[in-house]
Motif scaffolding. Structure first.
Motif, PDB file in Angstrom:
ATOM      1  N   ASP A  16      -1.965 -22.499 -18.615  1.00 45.79           N
ATOM      2  CA  ASP A  16      -1.731 -22.357 -20.055  1.00 45.79           C
ATOM      3  C   ASP A  16      -0.240 -22.354 -20.404  1.00 45.79           C
ATOM      4  N   GLY A  17       0.620 -22.579 -19.404  1.00 41.12           N
ATOM      5  CA  GLY A  17       2.053 -22.641 -19.665  1.00 41.12           C
ATOM      6  C   GLY A  17       2.760 -21.305 -19.652  1.00 41.12           C
ATOM      7  N   GLY A  18       2.137 -20.282 -19.070  1.00 38.18           N
ATOM      8  CA  GLY A  18       2.745 -18.964 -19.032  1.00 38.18           C
ATOM      9  C   GLY A  18       3.656 -18.758 -17.834  1.00 38.18           C
ATOM     10  N   VAL A  19       4.276 -17.578 -17.805  1.00 34.59           N
ATOM     11  CA  VAL A  19       5.201 -17.219 -16.723  1.00 34.59           C
ATOM     12  C   VAL A  19       4.662 -15.992 -16.003  1.00 34.59           C
ATOM     13  N   LEU A  20       4.445 -16.134 -14.701  1.00 32.11           N
ATOM     14  CA  LEU A  20       4.035 -15.014 -13.858  1.00 32.11           C
ATOM     15  C   LEU A  20       5.260 -14.421 -13.177  1.00 32.11           C
ATOM     16  N   ILE A  21       5.254 -13.123 -12.962  1.00 31.43           N
ATOM     17  CA  ILE A  21       6.268 -12.474 -12.132  1.00 31.43           C
ATOM     18  C   ILE A  21       5.532 -11.810 -10.977  1.00 31.43           C
ATOM     19  N   MET A  22       5.916 -12.173  -9.760  1.00 29.72           N
ATOM     20  CA  MET A  22       5.257 -11.655  -8.561  1.00 29.72           C
ATOM     21  C   MET A  22       6.299 -11.086  -7.605  1.00 29.72           C
ATOM     22  N   PHE A  23       5.888 -10.065  -6.863  1.00 27.13           N
ATOM     23  CA  PHE A  23       6.738  -9.476  -5.838  1.00 27.13           C
ATOM     24  C   PHE A  23       6.082  -9.759  -4.486  1.00 27.13           C
ATOM     25  N   PRO A  24       6.519 -10.807  -3.790  1.00 22.60           N
ATOM     26  CA  PRO A  24       5.836 -11.224  -2.560  1.00 22.60           C
ATOM     27  C   PRO A  24       5.777 -10.157  -1.473  1.00 22.60           C
ATOM     28  N   GLU A  25       6.704  -9.195  -1.482  1.00 22.68           N
ATOM     29  CA  GLU A  25       6.631  -8.128  -0.484  1.00 22.68           C
ATOM     30  C   GLU A  25       5.368  -7.289  -0.642  1.00 22.68           C
ATOM     31  N   GLY A  26       4.823  -7.231  -1.849  1.00 27.25           N
ATOM     32  CA  GLY A  26       3.576  -6.534  -2.093  1.00 27.25           C
ATOM     33  C   GLY A  26       3.712  -5.052  -2.367  1.00 27.25           C
ATOM     34  N   SER A  27       4.849  -4.472  -2.042  1.00 23.90           N
ATOM     35  CA  SER A  27       5.088  -3.050  -2.258  1.00 23.90           C
ATOM     36  C   SER A  27       6.587  -2.816  -2.257  1.00 23.90           C
ATOM     37  N   ARG A  28       7.007  -1.671  -2.777  1.00 22.64           N
ATOM     38  CA  ARG A  28       8.436  -1.395  -2.867  1.00 22.64           C
ATOM     39  C   ARG A  28       9.053  -1.183  -1.492  1.00 22.64           C
ATOM     40  N   SER A  29      10.266  -1.658  -1.336  1.00 27.81           N
ATOM     41  CA  SER A  29      10.992  -1.470  -0.084  1.00 27.81           C
ATOM     42  C   SER A  29      11.308   0.015   0.122  1.00 27.81           C
ATOM     43  N   PRO A  30      11.054   0.563   1.323  1.00 29.07           N
ATOM     44  CA  PRO A  30      11.342   1.981   1.547  1.00 29.07           C
ATOM     45  C   PRO A  30      12.803   2.273   1.825  1.00 29.07           C
ATOM     46  N   ASP A  31      13.596   1.240   2.089  1.00 32.37           N
ATOM     47  CA  ASP A  31      14.983   1.476   2.511  1.00 32.37           C
ATOM     48  C   ASP A  31      15.994   0.485   1.935  1.00 32.37           C
ATOM     49  N   GLY A  32      15.583  -0.297   0.939  1.00 32.12           N
ATOM     50  CA  GLY A  32      16.506  -1.229   0.308  1.00 32.12           C
ATOM     51  C   GLY A  32      16.617  -2.577   0.987  1.00 32.12           C
ATOM     52  N   ARG A  33      15.939  -2.751   2.119  1.00 32.17           N
ATOM     53  CA  ARG A  33      15.970  -4.041   2.800  1.00 32.17           C
ATOM     54  C   ARG A  33      14.853  -4.939   2.267  1.00 32.17           C
ATOM     55  N   LEU A  34      14.958  -6.233   2.564  1.00 31.45           N
ATOM     56  CA  LEU A  34      13.970  -7.209   2.106  1.00 31.45           C
ATOM     57  C   LEU A  34      12.969  -7.448   3.236  1.00 31.45           C
ATOM     58  N   TYR A  35      11.671  -7.406   2.895  1.00 31.20           N
ATOM     59  CA  TYR A  35      10.633  -7.519   3.915  1.00 31.20           C
ATOM     60  C   TYR A  35       9.846  -8.831   3.777  1.00 31.20           C
TER      61      TYR A  35
END
Length: 254
Positions: free
Chosen positions: A110-129
């Motif tokens: 429908d022409g919309g914009v999704l925002i996804m966080f591929p990690e699936g959960s918040r980082s526990p220590d600031g690093r990228l998972y």
């Protein structure tokens, strides 16, 4: 209508003046048409910051558990999520997860914009998972461009009155990534993993985070058990993984 009233008249002016966020590269998000924003997930603040500050309407994919919170607070929260058209994501697999992904694909069609966080959960220590492959599946299914996003300083702090706030949060948006050449790959595991690693690498380059090649869910489960899991640090996601071959066209396969 409710979404735009909250965004334009309340959230955007209030948070812009109070939090003084900075944004780089918003012109990389098309003014119209479908797009999948993929971002790092540091804290709870980005789920408020991104839809409030960015110009396009964003549809989030929050975990389904948020729609099942008990009590009066849960009822109010569920009403709010549905009022602003957030779509739950069932992460248990099977038909329910497939139905949720179909709804997300509908937003893109429908022409919309999704925002996804591929990690699936918040980082526990600031690093990228390590990233999950859901965004890659939607990109191949719909042909929508993927736009990497890196947030910073999104941890909420409470002032003396107990009101949560952010301290100069930042949003950095990268160039669109086009994976349409691989649309014929379907659910090929190697292709989905390569595309996901490319997304995560683009996020890493924007954020400057250290990359850890393990799912954050496994890390958190290990911490709860008191048994930390091995967390290999790589120079980039997918290091050493070969680029998958382009899928053959039907005419070539005949």
């Amino acid at each position: 209508m409710f979404y735009w009233i909250v965004k334009r008249l309340i959230a955007q002016p209030l948070f812009s003046a109070w939090w003084r966020p900075w944004v780089e590269g918003e012109s990389n998000i098309p003014e119209t048409g479908a797009a999948i924003l993929v971002g790092n997930h540091l804290a709870e603040g980005e789920t408020i910051l991104l839809p409030a500050i960015l110009k396009r309407r964003l549809v989030f994919t929050p975990k389904a558990e948020l729609f099942a919170m008990a009590g009066f607070k849960g009822l109010v929260f569920k009403w709010f999520l549905r009022a602003i058209k957030m779509l739950p994501l069932d992460r248990s697999g099977g038909k329910k997860s497939a139905d949720d992904m179909a709804a997300f694909a509908g937003v893109l069609h429908d022409g919309g914009v999704l925002i996804m966080f591929p990690e699936g959960s918040r980082s526990p220590d600031g690093r990228l998972y390590k990233g999950r492959t859901g965004a890659a599946r939607l990109a191949l299914q719909t042909g929508a461009p993927v736009i990497p996003v890196a947030v910073s300083n999104t941890k909420m702090y409470k002032n003396r009155l107990g009101i949560p706030r952010l301290h100069r949060p930042g949003i950095r948006i990268g160039k669109p990534m086009d994976f349409s050449a691989y649309r014929g790959a379907g659910n090929d595991r190697d292709t989905l993993r390569w595309i996901t690693d490319e997304m995560m690498n683009a996020i890493m380059e924007l954020s400057g985070q250290t990359y850890v090649d393990v799912y954050v869910s496994a890390v958190k489960a290990g911490l709860r058990r008191g048994q930390p899991v091995a967390a290999p640090v790589l120079a980039r996601p997918g290091l050493g993984r070969p680029v998958p071959a382009l899928p053959r066209r039907e005419s070539e396969a005949a």
